[in-house]
Design a protein around this motif. Structure first.
Motif: not given
Length: 277
Positions: A92-120
């Motif tokens: 899903d979208p997010g990989e590029k946004l996270v990579a660029e955020a980290l390049e800029r030195g911004l804080k990235v914080e996961p708020v974990p929860g449901p994901t289809a692959l783990v449930a399956a």
């Protein structure tokens, strides 16, 4: 002071699976980057969350739009990234946004929860200690075959996402590339019509042949089991023996690839070399 980029996992079907922290984050931030703003607005309305600035970040435009969102975070705004379902950045979208955020030195914080692959995976009945996630396979051609051959020798359970329209075709490809391994098709997870169909790939091929499948699909296949990878000499002898018995090269290659722990494409290539002699 710069803001924070929150990666907020949202329900994959059952809205009761949303976490308290996810709701708190969505209520606190002012800016939401959404895979589809229309879809996210339904979720927000359901939980009575209003007054948010929703900006669109679909997968096909993530690279072009990420910069503007990150500019606002650098300027001090907190932003939550949400996709249509599940954890952002996982097919899903997010990989590029996270990579660029980290390049800029911004804080990235996961708020974990449901994901289809783990449930399956957890309910598949297949080994869960190690698994290899393939995301969506290339639709067809050499790239698709190369990916299947690359992971054929792995002993870890393989997990992939697939469109319901391509499920039947993909199951055939998996059986041809990996042999008749144990497998599971998980469909419509956490929803009203949740379904798990388990069995050897051959049975799943027969089950879904010609069927109009609907809903989100996860396919899980047991990793390679059995003896160590054959040597090239052992494989060539088996190919020579099978061809001498009059077996057709393609099914012979598929079967030997499963038994020998070799990529099917490589076995077929060796078989062609023998036939041309």
């Amino acid at each position: 002071m710069a803001g924070t980029l929150y990666l907020v996992a949202t329900p994959i079907g059952n809205l009761g699976d949303v976490t308290a922290r996810a709701l708190e984050t969505l209520r606190t931030v002012g800016l939401l980057a959404c895979e589809d703003t229309r879809h996210s607005r339904i979720l927000l309305d359901h939980f009575g969350i209003t007054g948010k600035d929703l900006v669109s970040l679909p997968a096909f435009a993530e690279g072009q739009r990420a910069g503007r969102i990150l500019d606002r975070i650098e300027a001090g705004e907190d932003c939550a990234l949400v996709t249509d379902a599940g954890s952002p950045g996982i097919s899903d979208p997010g990989e590029k946004l996270v990579a660029e955020a980290l390049e800029r030195g911004l804080k990235v914080e996961p708020v974990p929860g449901p994901t289809a692959l783990v449930a399956a995976l957890s309910a598949s009945g297949l080994p869960t200690g190690r698994f290899h996630f393939l995301g969506f396979l290339p639709r067809k051609g050499p790239e698709r075959r190369a990916m299947l051959d690359e992971v054929a020798p792995l002993s870890a359970t393989c997990v992939l996402y697939e469109s319901p329209r391509r499920l039947a075709e993909t199951l055939v490809d998996l059986q041809e590339a990996w042999g008749d391994r144990r497998a599971c098709v998980a469909r419509e997870l956490t929803k009203l019509h949740e379904e798990f169909v388990r069995g050897p790939l051959s049975a799943l091929v027969a089950r879904y042949a010609g069927e109009e499948t609907r809903g989100e699909v996860v396919v899980l296949v047991e990793g390679r089991t059995g003896e160590q990878r054959w040597s090239e000499d052992e494989l060539l002898r088996a190919l020579e023996s099978g061809l001498a018995r009059g077996e057709k090269l393609k099914p012979l290659s598929t079967e030997l690839a499963r038994r020998a722990g070799w990529p099917g494409q490589e076995v077929y290539r060796l078989g062609l070399g023998l036939k041309q002699r």
